[in-house]
Design a protein around this motif. Structure first.
Motif, PDB file in Angstrom:
ATOM      1  N   ILE A  36       0.491  -1.240   0.183  1.00 51.62           N
ATOM      2  CA  ILE A  36       0.479  -0.392  -0.198  1.00 51.62           C
ATOM      3  C   ILE A  36       1.034   1.471   0.151  1.00 51.62           C
ATOM      4  CG2 ILE A  36      -1.392   1.208   0.956  1.00 51.62           C
ATOM      5  CD1 ILE A  36      -2.787  -0.785  -0.440  1.00 51.62           C
ATOM      6  N   GLU A  37       2.133   1.402   0.735  1.00 54.35           N
ATOM      7  CA  GLU A  37       2.459   2.067   0.808  1.00 54.35           C
ATOM      8  C   GLU A  37       3.533   2.109  -0.403  1.00 54.35           C
ATOM      9  OE1 GLU A  37       2.542   4.128   3.421  1.00 54.35           O
ATOM     10  OE2 GLU A  37       1.475   3.287   4.369  1.00 54.35           O
ATOM     11  N   ARG A  38       3.894   1.468  -1.402  1.00 52.69           N
ATOM     12  CA  ARG A  38       4.346   2.018  -2.570  1.00 52.69           C
ATOM     13  C   ARG A  38       3.699   2.473  -3.850  1.00 52.69           C
ATOM     14  NH1 ARG A  38       6.831  -3.662  -4.525  1.00 52.69           N
ATOM     15  NH2 ARG A  38       8.387  -1.977  -6.117  1.00 52.69           N
ATOM     16  N   LEU A  39       2.292   1.664  -3.235  1.00 56.54           N
ATOM     17  CA  LEU A  39       1.426   2.217  -3.835  1.00 56.54           C
ATOM     18  C   LEU A  39       1.247   3.951  -3.887  1.00 56.54           C
ATOM     19  CD1 LEU A  39      -1.497  -1.014  -4.346  1.00 56.54           C
ATOM     20  CD2 LEU A  39       0.269   0.147  -6.756  1.00 56.54           C
ATOM     21  N   LYS A  40       1.321   3.795  -2.813  1.00 58.26           N
ATOM     22  CA  LYS A  40       1.337   5.489  -2.142  1.00 58.26           C
ATOM     23  C   LYS A  40       1.989   6.558  -3.695  1.00 58.26           C
ATOM     24  CE  LYS A  40      -0.566   5.080   1.687  1.00 58.26           C
ATOM     25  NZ  LYS A  40      -0.555   5.820   3.037  1.00 58.26           N
ATOM     26  N   SER A  41       3.361   5.907  -2.823  1.00 56.24           N
ATOM     27  CA  SER A  41       4.454   6.554  -3.030  1.00 56.24           C
ATOM     28  C   SER A  41       4.883   7.492  -4.716  1.00 56.24           C
ATOM     29  CB  SER A  41       5.796   5.738  -2.541  1.00 56.24           C
ATOM     30  OG  SER A  41       5.759   4.578  -3.531  1.00 56.24           O
ATOM     31  N   TYR A  42       3.687   6.088  -5.627  1.00 57.28           N
ATOM     32  CA  TYR A  42       3.828   5.581  -6.697  1.00 57.28           C
ATOM     33  C   TYR A  42       2.762   6.554  -7.516  1.00 57.28           C
ATOM     34  CZ  TYR A  42       7.465   2.109  -7.348  1.00 57.28           C
ATOM     35  OH  TYR A  42       7.977   1.134  -7.198  1.00 57.28           O
TER      36      TYR A  42
END
Length: 667
Positions: A569-575
């Motif tokens: 989830i955190e990676r998706l947000k960062s992208y």
């Protein structure tokens, strides 16, 4: 000079159309394949040098190459009805009695093979193929003109005394020979074979690249002329006329002067159908006289002047060689019976689904049992019994596996559903791949050009393990993949970038929280402004959301308790993926349905269920998922069942048809 070139091109086109007609319609070729190919190559060369003489119905366009990113929905000018089915001669005799009562005059029939494929409606204007549309729900379908033009059996240009504008209805199908060729290629590429010709034909029509459709080798038969006016008095006469215009019609169709002749036709093909090079699942019988057809008319779903006789399922005996187990996207385990190959209904059957442990126990299967296999509806093979007289008493009873065949994790059984599943959702290969395929699917992030085969490749190459990995991909990583061109790689990168604009509710559905489908994801997105708000929610807060029960609440909480999910989830947000709600995305059109609740049931014909629910929300109403005293309106389509009965029993729920629902909106 240009006039000479144009005439040369037009003459070649006309000549090639004629050769196609001779070959595919008349089955009487007048030149060799080599000579035909030379003429086609000459035309291709001239068209390439002189694009000013382009013609959308040139025979050179049959090779395909047009890319269709979506298939527009098109309304049928003339509804595509379904047929009533009969399964024995008593049904046909009852049908004839109804006809005689209505007409009170002699009746003749046309009996035709019921091809097992995908229905199509093709518009011709001024003798040229204008548009091709799938059956869809009968009222509207998908426009697939570019793909249909690749099918050699379907004429692009007609000749003769054809009407100015009309539709031809027919069936697109795969011969068994071409179906086998496709599966041989797939197995050579390490892909699972397709299950049956009918579904493969239907799926082929929705491939985005028409050149790939051409490679499938689809066939077609046309069986119905549709227009406001008919250039003949009988259906049989119409079939002969359409053949003279260039259409391929069934060679086996027969004019019958009595129902006894129809029965003879059915009996013949019930035994001889497997001698055909394609699948049929019955016989279609039509009243021949067009004025009688008009007098008989239609019911709500079917023409009264036609009936489909369905062949009974066939049963054969063969040996059970082993039972293997497949793992689905959600971790559900499906046992599969591997059989000694046996000919059934014209195809060689090697496997049959056993569904779950309860089915295995009910059948009492032992190793190397001799089993009875049936093809339900001529499509899916299933084991329906065991020949106990042939059982070897030393053979052991089949025991359901305890551990996942893919990752070795101990299986969990859902008692009330008779289903086993593998709980290792983040590291069991089929589940990992399935989760990513779900993420890119049309109803989720809708990432175009990133199909299941490409995702499997990416996983094998260790380039992706969860949806967040898509956003770290580069074109340079994609290019070394098998069958990956630079344009294809760029299209994938562009599709991934475009997915960052997909709204929160679809992302929430796409990340694959167990039990969170489209509807639940929409309700969660309305009640929680972001993924972070949802993550903080307690079970008590979650069950306050309409249609969220304890089981779904537990699943959501479990998802966010897993550190790997949080990292994703955190990676998706960062992208830059949309993990919070954008305000004012759902424009409210009116409040005419304010404080009113709705539920839709049955087969809807004026709109889709998704469209209906969206209309409710945009006019201030609420959608609920079950019939209860809290329901104000039940909107019913065709074949409404238990929900309608329950609403009638409650007595306080107002029951509407589709038009009455639209009337509420002022439409």
């Amino acid at each position: 000079m240009s006039e000479n070139i144009q005439k040369k091109i037009e003459d070649l086109r006309e000549e090639i159309h004629q050769h196609n007609y001779n070959y595919y319609t008349l089955d009487e070729p007048t030149i060799s394949d080599f000579e035909f190919d030379l003429k086609l190559k000459e035309l291709q060369y001239l068209e390439a040098k002189h694009p000013e003489f382009f013609d959308s119905n040139s025979p050179t366009l049959r090779v395909g190459g047009e890319i269709t990113k979506n298939f527009p929905t098109v309304q049928h000018q003339f509804r595509m009805y379904s047929l009533d089915n009969s399964y024995d001669f008593n049904d046909l005799e009852d049908w004839e009695k109804r006809l005689q009562k209505s007409l009170d005059e002699p009746i003749s029939y046309v009996a035709e093979l019921k091809y097992d494929g995908a229905s199509i409606s093709i518009l011709y204007e001024n003798g040229k193929l204008k548009q091709a549309v799938t059956r869809g729900d009968g009222f509207q379908g998908d426009e697939i003109t570019a793909n249909v033009k690749t099918i050699s059996d379907i004429p692009l240009q007609l000749h003769g005394d054809f009407p100015e504008r009309f539709y031809m209805r027919g069936e697109i199908y795969l011969t068994r020979k071409n179906f086998d060729k496709i599966n041989i290629r797939r197995e050579e590429e390490g892909l699972d074979p397709f299950m049956n010709p009918r579904n493969t034909a239907s799926g082929s029509l929705k491939i985005q690249d028409s050149a790939e459709v051409r490679k499938r080798g689809l066939s077609a038969v046309l069986y119905q002329f549709i227009a406001n006016d008919f250039p003949a008095k009988t259906h049989w006469e119409l079939l002969q006329k359409t053949k003279s215009w260039g259409f391929k019609i069934s060679e086996q169709a027969k004019l019958c002067n009595s129902l006894d002749e129809v029965k003879d036709f059915i009996n013949f093909w019930d035994t001889q159908r497997h001698q055909l090079g394609f699948d049929i699942d019955g016989i279609v019988i039509k009243v021949n006289d067009l004025s009688q057809q008009k007098a008989l008319g239609y019911t709500a779903k079917s023409p009264r002047w036609a009936m489909a006789y369905k062949f009974k399922a066939e049963k054969v005996e063969t040996e059970l060689q082993s039972v293997t187990y497949q793992v689905g996207r959600t971790g559900a385990i499906t046992p599969v019976a591997n059989l000694k190959p046996v000919l059934l209904a014209g195809t060689v059957v090697k496997r049959a689904s056993l569904h779950n442990e309860d089915i295995i126990k009910k059948l009492g299967l032992h190793d190397h049992d001799f089993v009875y296999v049936e093809k339900g509806g001529e499509i899916i093979p299933k084991i329906v019994g065991v020949n106990l007289d042939k059982r070897n008493p030393e053979n052991q009873e089949i025991q359901y596996i305890k551990n996942c065949p893919e990752c070795g994790t101990e299986l969990i059984k859902i008692e009330d559903q008779a289903i086993h599943f593998c709980p290792n959702e983040l590291h069991c290969p089929p589940q990992v791949v399935g989760r990513m395929i779900h993420y890119v699917s049309r109803k989720a992030l809708n990432i175009e050009n990133l199909g299941s085969e490409t995702i499997e490749q990416l996983y094998r190459e260790k380039l992706v393990e969860n949806p967040a990995d898509f956003y770290a991909l580069t074109k340079e990583q994609l290019l070394p993949l098998e069958r990956m061109a630079e344009k294809s790689a760029q299209n994938i990168i562009d599709g991934i970038e475009k997915s960052k604009e997909i709204p929160f509710e679809k992302v929430l559905y796409g990340i694959g929280i167990k039990h969170v489908g489209e509807t639940v994801a929409k309700k969660l997105a309305k009640n929680f402004t972001s993924i972070d708000d949802l993550r903080k929610a307690t079970a008590e807060e979650l069950v306050q959301v309409e249609d969220i029960g304890g089981k779904i609440a537990e699943s959501i909480i479990a998802f966010f308790q897993n550190p790997e999910n949080i990292l994703m989830i955190e990676r998706l947000k960062s992208y830059g993926v949309q993990l919070e709600r954008r305000e004012n995305t759902n424009e409210i059109l009116s409040n005419v349905l304010e404080n009113k609740t709705f539920l839709f049931t049955g087969k809807l014909s004026l709109f889709t269920r998704d469209d209906a629910e969206e209309m409710v929300e945009k006019h201030g109403g609420k959608n609920i998922s079950a019939v209860s005293k809290n329901l104000n309106y039940l909107v019913v389509g065709e074949k409404a069942g238990s929900k309608l009965k329950k609403a009638q029993d409650i007595g306080t729920i107002e029951i509407l048809d589709e038009q009455q629902f639209l009337d509420l909106l002022g439409n």
